[in-house]
Every structure is written in structure tokens, then in C-alpha cells.
Scaffold this motif. Structure first.
Motif, PDB file in Angstrom:
ATOM      1  N   PRO A  95       7.605  11.821   5.243  1.00  0.00           N
ATOM      2  CA  PRO A  95       7.483  10.400   5.422  1.00  0.00           C
ATOM      3  C   PRO A  95       6.524  10.043   4.290  1.00  0.00           C
ATOM      4  O   PRO A  95       5.571  10.564   3.999  1.00  0.00           O
ATOM      5  CB  PRO A  95       6.849   9.879   6.663  1.00  0.00           C
ATOM      6  CG  PRO A  95       6.888  11.210   7.579  1.00  0.00           C
ATOM      7  CD  PRO A  95       7.036  12.433   6.517  1.00  0.00           C
ATOM      8  N   SER A  96       6.708   8.835   3.533  1.00  0.00           N
ATOM      9  CA  SER A  96       6.012   8.154   2.345  1.00  0.00           C
ATOM     10  C   SER A  96       5.528   6.845   2.673  1.00  0.00           C
ATOM     11  O   SER A  96       6.186   6.096   3.281  1.00  0.00           O
ATOM     12  CB  SER A  96       6.904   8.403   1.191  1.00  0.00           C
ATOM     13  OG  SER A  96       7.968   7.733   1.268  1.00  0.00           O
ATOM     14  N   PHE A  97       4.179   6.748   2.284  1.00  0.00           N
ATOM     15  CA  PHE A  97       3.658   5.496   2.459  1.00  0.00           C
ATOM     16  C   PHE A  97       2.753   5.292   1.191  1.00  0.00           C
ATOM     17  O   PHE A  97       2.214   6.067   0.508  1.00  0.00           O
ATOM     18  CB  PHE A  97       2.696   5.478   3.786  1.00  0.00           C
ATOM     19  CG  PHE A  97       3.404   5.822   4.982  1.00  0.00           C
ATOM     20  CD1 PHE A  97       4.083   4.822   5.703  1.00  0.00           C
ATOM     21  CD2 PHE A  97       3.533   7.075   5.467  1.00  0.00           C
ATOM     22  CE1 PHE A  97       4.804   4.795   6.617  1.00  0.00           C
ATOM     23  CE2 PHE A  97       4.188   7.059   6.811  1.00  0.00           C
ATOM     24  CZ  PHE A  97       4.827   6.198   7.089  1.00  0.00           C
ATOM     25  N   TYR A  98       2.228   3.858   1.103  1.00  0.00           N
ATOM     26  CA  TYR A  98       1.081   3.545   0.212  1.00  0.00           C
ATOM     27  C   TYR A  98      -0.184   3.891   0.759  1.00  0.00           C
ATOM     28  O   TYR A  98      -0.595   3.406   1.796  1.00  0.00           O
ATOM     29  CB  TYR A  98       1.105   2.131  -0.184  1.00  0.00           C
ATOM     30  CG  TYR A  98       2.335   1.609  -0.909  1.00  0.00           C
ATOM     31  CD1 TYR A  98       2.919   2.100  -2.173  1.00  0.00           C
ATOM     32  CD2 TYR A  98       3.144   0.735  -0.038  1.00  0.00           C
ATOM     33  CE1 TYR A  98       4.205   1.526  -2.541  1.00  0.00           C
ATOM     34  CE2 TYR A  98       4.445   0.448  -0.604  1.00  0.00           C
ATOM     35  CZ  TYR A  98       4.932   0.631  -1.845  1.00  0.00           C
ATOM     36  OH  TYR A  98       6.077   0.601  -2.459  1.00  0.00           O
ATOM     37  N   PRO A  99      -0.777   5.196   0.341  1.00  0.00           N
ATOM     38  CA  PRO A  99      -2.058   5.521   0.895  1.00  0.00           C
ATOM     39  C   PRO A  99      -3.223   4.619   0.932  1.00  0.00           C
ATOM     40  O   PRO A  99      -3.951   4.710   1.858  1.00  0.00           O
ATOM     41  CB  PRO A  99      -2.232   7.048   0.119  1.00  0.00           C
ATOM     42  CG  PRO A  99      -1.566   6.545  -1.137  1.00  0.00           C
ATOM     43  CD  PRO A  99      -0.426   5.710  -0.908  1.00  0.00           C
ATOM     44  N   TYR A 100      -3.216   3.698   0.251  1.00  0.00           N
ATOM     45  CA  TYR A 100      -4.358   3.072  -0.145  1.00  0.00           C
ATOM     46  C   TYR A 100      -4.142   1.761   0.887  1.00  0.00           C
ATOM     47  O   TYR A 100      -5.366   0.975   1.183  1.00  0.00           O
ATOM     48  CB  TYR A 100      -4.697   2.465  -1.416  1.00  0.00           C
ATOM     49  CG  TYR A 100      -3.654   1.725  -2.007  1.00  0.00           C
ATOM     50  CD1 TYR A 100      -3.276   0.297  -1.673  1.00  0.00           C
ATOM     51  CD2 TYR A 100      -2.514   2.270  -2.541  1.00  0.00           C
ATOM     52  CE1 TYR A 100      -2.000  -0.297  -2.355  1.00  0.00           C
ATOM     53  CE2 TYR A 100      -1.300   1.903  -3.244  1.00  0.00           C
ATOM     54  CZ  TYR A 100      -1.126   0.596  -3.270  1.00  0.00           C
ATOM     55  OH  TYR A 100      -0.237  -0.179  -3.454  1.00  0.00           O
ATOM     56  N   MET A 101      -3.112   1.796   1.560  1.00  0.00           N
ATOM     57  CA  MET A 101      -2.776   0.760   2.543  1.00  0.00           C
ATOM     58  C   MET A 101      -3.309   1.258   3.881  1.00  0.00           C
ATOM     59  O   MET A 101      -2.890   2.356   4.131  1.00  0.00           O
ATOM     60  CB  MET A 101      -1.542   0.016   2.368  1.00  0.00           C
ATOM     61  CG  MET A 101      -1.210  -0.924   1.488  1.00  0.00           C
ATOM     62  SD  MET A 101       0.262  -1.854   1.588  1.00  0.00           S
ATOM     63  CE  MET A 101       0.790  -2.160  -0.080  1.00  0.00           C
ATOM     64  N   ASP A 138      -0.691  -2.361   7.181  1.00  0.00           N
ATOM     65  CA  ASP A 138      -0.080  -3.294   6.132  1.00  0.00           C
ATOM     66  C   ASP A 138       1.284  -2.647   5.582  1.00  0.00           C
ATOM     67  O   ASP A 138       1.874  -3.100   5.040  1.00  0.00           O
ATOM     68  CB  ASP A 138      -1.358  -3.203   4.899  1.00  0.00           C
ATOM     69  CG  ASP A 138      -2.280  -4.330   5.110  1.00  0.00           C
ATOM     70  OD1 ASP A 138      -2.008  -4.979   6.176  1.00  0.00           O
ATOM     71  OD2 ASP A 138      -3.348  -4.055   4.565  1.00  0.00           O
ATOM     72  N   ASN A 139       1.333  -1.248   5.676  1.00  0.00           N
ATOM     73  CA  ASN A 139       2.459  -0.489   5.291  1.00  0.00           C
ATOM     74  C   ASN A 139       3.712  -1.091   5.966  1.00  0.00           C
ATOM     75  O   ASN A 139       4.938  -1.417   5.343  1.00  0.00           O
ATOM     76  CB  ASN A 139       2.447   0.971   5.325  1.00  0.00           C
ATOM     77  CG  ASN A 139       2.010   1.792   4.270  1.00  0.00           C
ATOM     78  OD1 ASN A 139       2.503   1.954   3.117  1.00  0.00           O
ATOM     79  ND2 ASN A 139       0.411   2.205   4.088  1.00  0.00           N
ATOM     80  N   ARG A 172       3.700  -4.154   7.593  1.00  0.00           N
ATOM     81  CA  ARG A 172       4.077  -5.492   6.717  1.00  0.00           C
ATOM     82  C   ARG A 172       4.607  -5.708   5.576  1.00  0.00           C
ATOM     83  O   ARG A 172       5.547  -6.572   5.348  1.00  0.00           O
ATOM     84  CB  ARG A 172       2.584  -6.084   6.707  1.00  0.00           C
ATOM     85  CG  ARG A 172       2.194  -6.315   8.319  1.00  0.00           C
ATOM     86  CD  ARG A 172       0.610  -7.021   8.283  1.00  0.00           C
ATOM     87  NE  ARG A 172       0.414  -8.247   7.647  1.00  0.00           N
ATOM     88  CZ  ARG A 172      -0.808  -8.666   7.223  1.00  0.00           C
ATOM     89  NH1 ARG A 172      -1.810  -7.871   7.413  1.00  0.00           N
ATOM     90  NH2 ARG A 172      -0.764  -9.698   6.820  1.00  0.00           N
ATOM     91  N   HIS A 173       4.367  -4.732   4.566  1.00  0.00           N
ATOM     92  CA  HIS A 173       4.987  -4.872   3.325  1.00  0.00           C
ATOM     93  C   HIS A 173       6.550  -4.166   3.558  1.00  0.00           C
ATOM     94  O   HIS A 173       7.311  -5.076   2.888  1.00  0.00           O
ATOM     95  CB  HIS A 173       4.347  -3.513   2.483  1.00  0.00           C
ATOM     96  CG  HIS A 173       4.909  -3.381   1.274  1.00  0.00           C
ATOM     97  ND1 HIS A 173       5.926  -2.367   1.009  1.00  0.00           N
ATOM     98  CD2 HIS A 173       4.895  -3.813   0.096  1.00  0.00           C
ATOM     99  CE1 HIS A 173       6.425  -2.456  -0.216  1.00  0.00           C
ATOM    100  NE2 HIS A 173       5.666  -3.546  -0.792  1.00  0.00           N
ATOM    101  N   ALA A 174       6.747  -3.347   4.416  1.00  0.00           N
ATOM    102  CA  ALA A 174       8.075  -3.010   4.614  1.00  0.00           C
ATOM    103  C   ALA A 174       8.902  -4.365   5.450  1.00  0.00           C
ATOM    104  O   ALA A 174      10.282  -4.536   4.812  1.00  0.00           O
ATOM    105  CB  ALA A 174       8.319  -1.938   5.381  1.00  0.00           C
TER     106      ALA A 174
END
Lengths: 317, 303
Positions: free
Chosen positions: B83-89, B93-94, B96-98
Motif C-alpha cells: 500500500p502506498s500513501f503520501y507519508p506527510y499527510m 487526508d490521504n 480525502r485526496h483520493a
């Protein structure tokens, strides 16, 4: 269009959550105007009324660089100098954030499942980069004016200046940066190593242009005698020597560098025009804005076509 | 019946090597299908092609009746590999971005999926602080965000502890009850056994089995079992096995032998009847993993 709108909203959501955005804004909005104001103050205190100010030229210099209009203009001009320029730094960092990060965090597979329309994904990212750049430039101009307004309280400056012309140059510079954004996206997307992509964005155009200049200065382009008729018809020598008119960097910064001539003329007590040599080009002479606009549009088309073509065919591993 | 997922001669080559070679299958709407295969067999590449992430060299994939890539992919949720995510979020928020990226996802849906995977409190932390289990659960939440009609899941229980595996299994069961078509790959075969009705097995890029779970087990039954036997006199045991037409292998005190599934159950009693004092008899367990491995090994043997 809904796909594009979704990507723009999502990427803006991401950009405002990245510390890098605020660092860039801080540098551009605060550090540069504050530095200019400080220099204006130094000039005014140390040179005002001195022997070099016999004709009252120091007041004019301070007005040109440290007035609200002067600082707002310098926040446009300043980032177009040095190597890499601040414009390119901003563009490359936005590309690293919007494109490189997807690779770095293995997010393409997530992004392209949430939004399978690839053209919308890339177009949305380009839009967000342009919006972020526009926001930063707008903020820089406003901050410059604010710092200049502050300067009016302790410097002999006022609000006069061609504000409409300056706003137009800001808009032009912003539009010209589309080609730089597409170039940066392409480089960062093509290179698997994001840092290498960013470095390429910083230095590749300047490197190619530098190599050309070096070759022209040392070897030069001689008339070709073999197949003389053909080459004469092509006017190859003249065309090769005209290449600098199409250089990426000199055309990219044409709007930002064009007011430099005004500044130089204003503070040049000897008067006269700016020479049409390499220094003149650096000072914004020799390339007209319509010519630069056409060249940058050409670059934008080429880089955009390569970027979208490559992205649409790229396997996400 | 409508096909939710179709693979038609899907092939992916990297140079001369075929990662996926002429794979064809159809999955009906609402089916839960297990995708089995050892590492490097071509599972992930097949899932990537079905998700529109990788272009097939030949063949095509269809999702919900539309050729991939197409708009039907908007109704697909995926968990592919790590699984990959934006680590700083934060986790929230990840999501919500998706949701913004996909569009048409109401704000409360983020809270619903977070509650579904029991991540409400943890979702306020930045993802860089998440454990593997939290990432897996958040990835499942993201895959469910836009109420997909098809789920493509690649090793969803990878790296989880037994509790986490059970949670993921329960979550997937709940999703399946809502009629979502699920294609789930795993190397944790015991987990698939408890979840799926049908198995697709892939080996070296080629589909080697496509059918119901019970048929895989039955097919494996038709193959051979391996026994490890211990007797008071190993020589007598070896001789008796040869007389039964088998080919024993002596390994110190143990004697190993392969026996057809049809006579596997009767082997020990036959040995006893032959006068062998059998002290110990161990047969390979007959769970799905063994069945699958036997199947693959049998198919790999030259005819």
C-alpha cells in the motif's frame, strides 16, 4: 472536464499541505523584498547627499529599486537571474512534488485507479503547477508592493510607476513559464531518479546553450563550400548563428528581464542604449516579447506533446 | 450472467520473457475468486493489466463490460502490492485526496470507510507513523471509498499478524455480501480457502487451473501424497512398499514414499497386513496450499 476538475481539486489539496510551498513563498514574498528594502536603505543612508549624489541621482535609484513599484518589479525581475533561476527552482520543485513524488511514494498506481483518465491526471497536475506558480508570483508582487509601502515611511519613495504594464509583464512571465512547467514535468517523469530529473531541469537548457556559445566563440560556423548551392540555399551559416534567438532561457525570461533595460537606462547617468551583445541579452535586450511568446509557445507544444504521449503509454510498475 | 471481469488472451512480455502468457478467464458479477500463484507467477502483472496500469502486449481485459482502460475503471477499487500513501499527510487526508481525485465521493463516506476498517482515531496521525497493519487497513478503506463494484486485491493480508489477517478477512466477507465482485490474490492460501468460492491458479505466467475450490482439492486428490513412515524394521518396511509397487526412499530411520490418492488412505493398513510394524506414518496435510503445490508440480512435470 469533470476528471480534470477532480484532479485540480485533489492536487491543490496536496500542494497546500506541503511545507515546500510555504518555504518557496517565504523566500519569494519576504526574503527578496526585505533584502531589496535593506539595500535601498543602505544606498539612501550611505550615498544620499554624498559626492556621488551631486545631481540627485540617488533618490532616483532608490525610487527605481525600493519604491512599492520598484520592489514589485524586482520580485518579477530578480527570480529571472542567477543559475538556476528562482523561476526554474520553483518550477522544478513543483514538478518534483506533483510528478516525482508519485513515483517516489509509488503513488501512480493509486492515482491512476482513483482517476483512470490519464490526460485528465496530467493536465490537472499542469494546471495546479501553473496555479501554484501564479499564486506565488501574485504573492511576490503584492509582498513587494507592501514592503515598498513600508519603505515609503523612511525612504524618499512614492507609489508612482507603470503598474498596468508591470501587471501585464507578470501575466506574460507566468504564461511563459508553462513551457518550463511542461519541460520540468517531462524531465522529472522520464528520469526514474527524481533528484536527477530536478538537476536536469536546473541545468540542461543552460548547459546546451553554453556549449553552443562556447562552440560558436571558439570554432564558429564557417560557410560550407561543398554542395555550395544547396547550403547557400539553406543559408545554413546564418541559421546556425541565429539559434540564440530561440534559446529556451533567454526567451523564457524575456518578460521578467525586459524592465531591466528601463532600470539601467534610468540609473545610467551617461544615457545611451543597451548594447546588443551577450550582456545586452542578459539585460533583456534583443528579444522582443512577441518573438519570445512565439518561441515559448513552440517549446510548450513540443514538451507538452512529448509529456502527454509518454504518460499515456507508460506502464505503472 | 454478466461478466464483471474478463481476461482475453492477456499477455505481457518484457523483452523475450513472458510475465503473463495468454491468460483467459471470466468472472461473473458478485463472485469472489482467489488468484493463486507463487511469487513471480504473474498475478500482480495480471491485476495491473486489469486495473489499466500496464498495457498488455497482446490480448485485452474487460471490466464491467468495457475494455480496459476505460471509464468502467472508475468503479474498480484496488490494493496492488505494497500500500502506498503520501507519508506527510494523515490517513484521513490521504483518503480525502483520493476522494477528490475520483470525484463524486461524499465527505461522510471517508468517515464510513474509516469506521469500517476501525481506523477513526488512527486516521488523524500522519501515515509515516503507521504500522504495516494500519497501512493495509487504510488501503482497504481507500479501495472501498467510491463504493466500487469490482475489487482487485493483491496480497491484502501481506505482512499482517494473525489478528490483522482475520480482520481483513472479515472485512472482505462483509464487502462480498454487498455483491461486490472480488478478485483476490494471496500467497497466504489458508486465507483464500476461507474466503473464495473459485480459484484461478497461475504458474510461470500461464493459467494452470480455473474452477471451483472443491474441484482444485479433488484434482489434487487425484495426484499423489507423500508419506513419511517409520517402522520397527526399516528394511522390512522398504521391502513391503516395493511389493506394493511403490518406490520408497530411505532417509535414516524414515522411509518416504509417494502414493496415489486412491490408495493413500489404505496404505498403512496394507503395510500392517503385510506384517510391517508401523510406528509412525505422516502424510502431507491436505489443505489448499498443498493441493495447489501438488497441482503446480504435476503440471510442471514433463508428460
Amino acid at each position: 472536464m469533470s476528471g480534470l476538475g477532480n484532479v485540480v481539486r485533489a492536487e491543490l489539496f496536496k500542494v497546500v499541505r506541503k511545507r515546500r510551498t510555504y518555504v518557496l513563498a517565504g523566500l519569494w514574498w519576504i526574503l527578496l523584498p526585505a533584502l531589496v528594502l535593506f539595500v535601498g536603505r543602505l544606498i539612501h543612508v550611505n550615498l544620499g547627499g554624498s559626492f556621488v549624489d551631486e545631481t540627485g541621482g540617488i533618490r532616483l535609484v532608490v525610487q527605481e529599486i525600493a519604491s512599492p513599484y520598484g520592489i514589485a518589479r524586482l520580485t518579477l525581475i530578480g527570480p529571472a537571474y542567477a543559475s538556476p533561476t528562482f523561476y526554474v527552482i520553483v518550477v522544478a520543485l513543483l514538478a518534483a512534488l506533483l510528478v516525482g513524488e508519485e513515483r517516489g511514494h509509488a503513488m501512480w498506481k493509486t492515482v491512476l485507479v482513483a482517476q483512470p483518465r490519464r490526460w485528465a491526471v496530467m493536465a490537472g497536475k499542469v494546471c495546479v503547477a501553473m496555479l501554484a506558480l501564479g499564486g506565488l508570483m501574485l504573492g511576490a508582487g503584492a509582498a513587494g508592493a507592501l514592503f515598498g509601502a513600508l519603505g515609503t515611511t523612511f525612504l524618499p519613495t512614492d507609489w508612482s510607476g507603470d503598474w498596468a504594464g508591470l501587471a501585464w509583464l507578470y501575466a506574460m512571465q507566468w504564461a511563459f513559464c508553462l513551457a518550463a512547467v511542461l519541460f520540468a514535468f517531462l524531465m522529472v517523469f522520464l528520469f526514474k531518479n527524481v533528484a536527477l530529473g530536478v538537476v536536469t531541469v536546473f541545468f540542461l537548457p543552460a548547459l546546451l546553450e553554453g556549449l553552443y556559445t562556447l562552440y560558436r566563440a571558439t570554432v564558429g560556423f564557417e560557410p560550407v563550400n561543398r554542395l555550395n548551392v544547396l547550403f547557400q540555399g539553406l543559408r545554413l551559416q546564418q541559421r546556425l548563428e541565429a539559434i540564440p534567438q530561440y534559446f529556451f532561457t533567454s526567451n523564457l525570461y524575456a518578460p521578467a528581464r525586459s524592465p531591466v533595460g528601463d532600470v539601467v537606462r534610468a540609473v545610467n547617468t551617461g544615457g545611451g542604449e543597451i548594447p546588443q551583445d551577450a550582456l545586452g541579452q542578459l539585460l533583456g535586450a534583443g528579444i522582443t516579447l512577441p518573438h519570445a511568446a512565439a518561441v515559448m509557445a513552440g517549446y510548450a507544444v513540443v514538451f507538452g506533446a512529448l509529456l502527454f504521449w509518454r504518460f499515456s503509454r507508460q506502464d505503472v510498475e | 450472467m454478466d461478466h464483471a471481469i474478463v481476461a482475453r488472451s492477456l499477455t505481457k512480455r518484457y523483452g523475450r520473457a513472458a510475465a503473463v502468457d495468454d491468460v483467459t478467464f471470466e468472472i461473473e458479477a458478485g463472485e469472489i475468486v482467489g488468484f493463486l500463484g507463487p511469487n513471480g507467477a504473474g498475478k500482480t502483472t495480471t491485476l495491473r493489466m486489469l486495473a489499466g496500469l500496464v498495457r498488455p502486449t497482446r490480448g485485452s481485459g474487460e471490466v464491467l463490460g468495457e475494455r480496459v482502460p476505460g471509464d468502467s475503471l472508475r468503479e474498480v477499487g484496488t490494493m496492488i502490492e505494497e500500500p502506498s500513501f503520501y507519508p506527510y499527510m494523515t490517513g484521513r487526508d490521504n483518503l480525502r485526496h483520493a476522494a477528490l481525485l475520483h470525484g463524486g465521493v461524499p465527505g461522510e463516506r471517508v468517515e464510513e470507510v474509516l469506521a469500517f476498517v476501525k481506523m477513526e482515531a488512527a486516521s488523524l496521525k500522519r501515515v509515516r507513523a503507521y504500522s504495516q497493519g494500519m497501512r493495509q487497513r487504510l488501503a482497504l478503506a481507500r479501495a472501498l471509498l467510491w463504493r466500487p463494484r469490482v475489487l482487485l486485491l493483491d496480497e491484502p493480508a501481506n505482512g499482517l499478524d494473525p489478528v490483522g489477517i482475520a480482520e481483513i478477512r472479515e472485512n472482505l466477507r462483509a464487502v462480498a455480501k454487498e455483491g461486490v465482485t472480488v478478485l483476490v490474490s494471496s500467497h497466504n492460501l489458508a486465507e483464500i480457502e476461507k474466503l473464495v468460492d473459485r480459484i484461478l491458479a497461475i504458474e510461470k505466467g500461464r493459467l494452470v487451473f480455473d474452477g471451483p475450490l472443491h474441484r482444485l482439492l479433488a484434482r489434487a486428490e487425484m495426484l499423489t501424497y507423500r508419506y513419511a513412515l517409520r517402522a520397527s524394521d526399516p528394511e522390512t518396511l522398504t521391502r513391503a512398499l516395493r511389493e506394493l509397487g511403490l518406490s520408497p526412499e530411505r532417509k535414516d530411520e524414515l522411509v518416504e514414499v509417494e502414493v496415489g490418492a486412491e490408495r493413500a488412505d489404505a496404505l498403512v493398513s496394507e503395510l500392517v497386513r503385510a506384517g510391517v510394524e508401523v510406528i509412525e506414518a505422516r502424510r502431507e496435510s491436505d489443505d489448499l496450499e498443498d493441493a495447489y503445490l501438488r497441482l503446480v508440480q504435476a503440471d510442471a512435470r514433463p508428460a
